[in-house]
Design a protein around this motif. Structure first.
Motif, PDB file in Angstrom:
ATOM      1  N   GLN A 133      -6.335  -8.676   3.783  1.00 49.59           N
ATOM      2  CA  GLN A 133      -6.152  -7.551   2.669  1.00 49.59           C
ATOM      3  C   GLN A 133      -6.128  -6.936   1.601  1.00 49.59           C
ATOM      4  O   GLN A 133      -7.878  -7.937   0.940  1.00 49.59           O
ATOM      5  CB  GLN A 133      -4.430  -7.682   2.018  1.00 49.59           C
ATOM      6  N   MET A 134      -6.982  -5.543   1.459  1.00 50.00           N
ATOM      7  CA  MET A 134      -7.512  -5.241   0.203  1.00 50.00           C
ATOM      8  C   MET A 134      -6.070  -4.137  -0.951  1.00 50.00           C
ATOM      9  O   MET A 134      -5.458  -3.140  -0.022  1.00 50.00           O
ATOM     10  CB  MET A 134      -8.484  -3.885   0.940  1.00 50.00           C
ATOM     11  N   GLU A 135      -6.533  -3.813  -1.641  1.00 51.84           N
ATOM     12  CA  GLU A 135      -5.829  -3.162  -2.820  1.00 51.84           C
ATOM     13  C   GLU A 135      -6.368  -2.345  -3.551  1.00 51.84           C
ATOM     14  O   GLU A 135      -7.728  -2.940  -4.050  1.00 51.84           O
ATOM     15  CB  GLU A 135      -5.263  -4.467  -4.310  1.00 51.84           C
ATOM     16  N   PHE A 136      -5.731  -1.317  -3.263  1.00 51.85           N
ATOM     17  CA  PHE A 136      -6.910  -0.042  -4.049  1.00 51.85           C
ATOM     18  C   PHE A 136      -5.405   0.290  -4.551  1.00 51.85           C
ATOM     19  O   PHE A 136      -3.817   0.709  -4.725  1.00 51.85           O
ATOM     20  CB  PHE A 136      -6.325   0.821  -3.008  1.00 51.85           C
ATOM     21  N   GLN A 137      -6.307   0.337  -6.315  1.00 51.55           N
ATOM     22  CA  GLN A 137      -5.118   0.425  -7.331  1.00 51.55           C
ATOM     23  C   GLN A 137      -5.258   1.769  -8.179  1.00 51.55           C
ATOM     24  O   GLN A 137      -6.579   1.824  -8.083  1.00 51.55           O
ATOM     25  CB  GLN A 137      -4.958  -0.520  -7.581  1.00 51.55           C
ATOM     26  N   VAL A 138      -4.770   2.094  -9.277  1.00 49.99           N
ATOM     27  CA  VAL A 138      -5.335   3.053 -10.565  1.00 49.99           C
ATOM     28  C   VAL A 138      -4.926   1.973 -11.440  1.00 49.99           C
ATOM     29  O   VAL A 138      -3.455   1.813 -11.724  1.00 49.99           O
ATOM     30  CB  VAL A 138      -4.742   4.248 -10.225  1.00 49.99           C
ATOM     31  N   GLU A 139      -5.150   2.347 -12.369  1.00 45.69           N
ATOM     32  CA  GLU A 139      -5.018   1.981 -13.749  1.00 45.69           C
ATOM     33  C   GLU A 139      -3.441   2.003 -14.573  1.00 45.69           C
ATOM     34  O   GLU A 139      -3.793   4.180 -14.407  1.00 45.69           O
ATOM     35  CB  GLU A 139      -5.901   1.729 -15.117  1.00 45.69           C
ATOM     36  N   ASN A 140      -2.818   1.805 -14.992  1.00 47.39           N
ATOM     37  CA  ASN A 140      -1.533   3.019 -15.553  1.00 47.39           C
ATOM     38  C   ASN A 140      -1.642   3.591 -17.168  1.00 47.39           C
ATOM     39  O   ASN A 140      -1.034   3.815 -16.768  1.00 47.39           O
ATOM     40  CB  ASN A 140       0.058   2.220 -15.007  1.00 47.39           C
ATOM     41  N   TYR A 141      -2.284   2.470 -17.168  1.00 45.52           N
ATOM     42  CA  TYR A 141      -2.650   2.284 -18.701  1.00 45.52           C
ATOM     43  C   TYR A 141      -3.648   2.664 -19.315  1.00 45.52           C
ATOM     44  O   TYR A 141      -4.797   2.937 -18.896  1.00 45.52           O
ATOM     45  CB  TYR A 141      -2.340   0.887 -20.009  1.00 45.52           C
ATOM     46  N   ALA A 142      -4.068   3.234 -20.283  1.00 44.64           N
ATOM     47  CA  ALA A 142      -5.650   4.018 -20.888  1.00 44.64           C
ATOM     48  C   ALA A 142      -6.654   2.511 -21.367  1.00 44.64           C
ATOM     49  O   ALA A 142      -7.612   2.744 -21.681  1.00 44.64           O
ATOM     50  CB  ALA A 142      -5.252   5.537 -21.713  1.00 44.64           C
ATOM     51  N   GLU A 180       0.544  13.327 -15.084  1.00 41.76           N
ATOM     52  CA  GLU A 180       0.400  11.781 -13.682  1.00 41.76           C
ATOM     53  C   GLU A 180       0.211  10.546 -14.539  1.00 41.76           C
ATOM     54  O   GLU A 180       1.118   9.865 -14.019  1.00 41.76           O
ATOM     55  CB  GLU A 180      -1.615  11.608 -13.419  1.00 41.76           C
ATOM     56  N   ASP A 181       0.563  10.543 -15.840  1.00 42.74           N
ATOM     57  CA  ASP A 181       0.720   9.115 -16.724  1.00 42.74           C
ATOM     58  C   ASP A 181       2.195   9.054 -16.782  1.00 42.74           C
ATOM     59  O   ASP A 181       2.862   7.968 -16.727  1.00 42.74           O
ATOM     60  CB  ASP A 181       0.427   9.313 -18.799  1.00 42.74           C
ATOM     61  N   MET A 182       2.680  10.575 -16.779  1.00 44.14           N
ATOM     62  CA  MET A 182       4.342   9.570 -16.416  1.00 44.14           C
ATOM     63  C   MET A 182       4.609   9.422 -14.777  1.00 44.14           C
ATOM     64  O   MET A 182       5.634   8.080 -14.964  1.00 44.14           O
ATOM     65  CB  MET A 182       5.482  11.094 -16.682  1.00 44.14           C
ATOM     66  N   LEU A 183       4.312   9.753 -13.566  1.00 45.09           N
ATOM     67  CA  LEU A 183       4.588   8.893 -12.500  1.00 45.09           C
ATOM     68  C   LEU A 183       4.119   7.936 -12.390  1.00 45.09           C
ATOM     69  O   LEU A 183       4.473   7.182 -11.423  1.00 45.09           O
ATOM     70  CB  LEU A 183       3.536  10.065 -11.750  1.00 45.09           C
ATOM     71  N   LYS A 184       3.006   7.559 -13.657  1.00 50.53           N
ATOM     72  CA  LYS A 184       2.270   6.042 -13.579  1.00 50.53           C
ATOM     73  C   LYS A 184       3.149   4.733 -13.983  1.00 50.53           C
ATOM     74  O   LYS A 184       3.231   4.089 -13.717  1.00 50.53           O
ATOM     75  CB  LYS A 184       0.867   6.066 -13.723  1.00 50.53           C
ATOM     76  N   LYS A 185       4.088   5.823 -14.869  1.00 48.69           N
ATOM     77  CA  LYS A 185       5.122   4.804 -15.894  1.00 48.69           C
ATOM     78  C   LYS A 185       6.445   4.611 -14.483  1.00 48.69           C
ATOM     79  O   LYS A 185       7.007   4.587 -13.327  1.00 48.69           O
ATOM     80  CB  LYS A 185       5.882   5.308 -16.811  1.00 48.69           C
ATOM     81  N   ARG A 186       5.875   2.892 -14.906  1.00 47.50           N
ATOM     82  CA  ARG A 186       6.703   1.948 -13.612  1.00 47.50           C
ATOM     83  C   ARG A 186       8.556   2.332 -14.133  1.00 47.50           C
ATOM     84  O   ARG A 186       8.742   2.137 -15.149  1.00 47.50           O
ATOM     85  CB  ARG A 186       6.393   0.650 -13.948  1.00 47.50           C
ATOM     86  N   PRO A 187       9.468   2.571 -13.269  1.00 44.47           N
ATOM     87  CA  PRO A 187      10.582   2.604 -13.035  1.00 44.47           C
ATOM     88  C   PRO A 187      11.488   1.249 -13.430  1.00 44.47           C
ATOM     89  O   PRO A 187      11.001  -0.155 -13.188  1.00 44.47           O
ATOM     90  CB  PRO A 187      10.900   3.738 -12.363  1.00 44.47           C
ATOM     91  N   ASP A 188      12.638   1.407 -14.216  1.00 45.52           N
ATOM     92  CA  ASP A 188      12.893   0.123 -14.293  1.00 45.52           C
ATOM     93  C   ASP A 188      14.099  -0.279 -12.641  1.00 45.52           C
ATOM     94  O   ASP A 188      14.927   1.126 -12.784  1.00 45.52           O
ATOM     95  CB  ASP A 188      14.104   0.150 -15.327  1.00 45.52           C
ATOM     96  N   ALA A 189      13.697  -1.191 -12.824  1.00 35.83           N
ATOM     97  CA  ALA A 189      14.554  -1.889 -11.124  1.00 35.83           C
ATOM     98  C   ALA A 189      15.485  -3.021 -10.990  1.00 35.83           C
ATOM     99  O   ALA A 189      15.781  -3.731 -10.304  1.00 35.83           O
ATOM    100  CB  ALA A 189      13.355  -2.341 -10.019  1.00 35.83           C
TER     101      ALA A 189
END
Length: 200
Positions: A133-142, A180-189
């Motif tokens: 398994q490989m994870e492709f990611q983007v950092e959500n914070y600056a 983009e910054d808003m789309l990366k914000k994790r929703p509350d689940a």
């Protein structure tokens, strides 16, 4: 652990530890040699620094190799329920890069096995033909400091795994002009754990 200091020994302290400066590469052994080499060339956009019938070194940046693949005929497939490395992770420069790579791979039949916004990262997980398994990611914070702060938040304590999402829908929203910054914000689940997520 003891450290020799001439005639006497003293306990090793944290200041004695020398850590590496970076993670350089990983090596896979496979009996699906051509298929695995092609998969990593495709998903990473990697090129061979060297290849023959026994060994391939692949890189996608200025490092001489990031992935090495060994041709070992006759290996057994990975068994379920065995210990080992769960995945390796690769970071993309932006959410656009991450999702456009998802779109490119999906168009040729390479799809993630699961996708999740962990909070610190937005991540897509893939399995190669051998099941690695490989994870492709983007950092959500600056900054690293902001990401680290999330690990100590009540939201992370309540849900340390993350929230699944639809990458095609997220890409459509991004192209429609959403921030983009808003789309990366994790929703509350709400509260979630390993049993709620399709981690393998």
């Amino acid at each position: 652990m003891m450290m020799a200091t001439g005639a006497e020994e003293r306990p090793m302290t944290a200041t004695d530890i020398v850590s590496p400066v970076k993670l350089a590469h990983f090596v896979l052994r496979t009996s699906r040699y051509a298929e695995i080499v092609q998969w990593y060339r495709t998903v990473l956009g990697a090129k061979p620094a060297f290849e023959n019938e026994l060994l391939t070194f692949l890189s996608y940046d200025d490092e001489h190799h990031r992935v090495a693949i060994l041709n070992v005929p006759g290996l057994a497939d990975q068994g379920e329920g065995t210990a080992g490395v769960h995945h390796a992770a690769f970071t993309y420069a932006s959410l656009t890069d991450l999702l456009e790579n998802y779109e490119r791979l999906a168009a040729i039949g390479i799809n993630p096995i699961y996708v999740i916004n962990h909070g610190p990262t937005t991540s897509l997980y893939y399995a190669d033909p051998d099941g690695n398994q490989m994870e492709f990611q983007v950092e959500n914070y600056a900054s690293v400091e902001e990401s680290t702060k999330f690990f100590y938040s009540p939201a992370f304590a309540e849900n340390p795994i993350g929230v699944e999402f639809d990458p095609a829908a997220l890409l459509a929203r991004l192209r429609a002009g959403e921030d983009e910054d808003m789309l990366k914000k994790r929703p509350d689940a709400g509260a979630k754990g390993l049993a709620d997520i399709k981690l393998r």
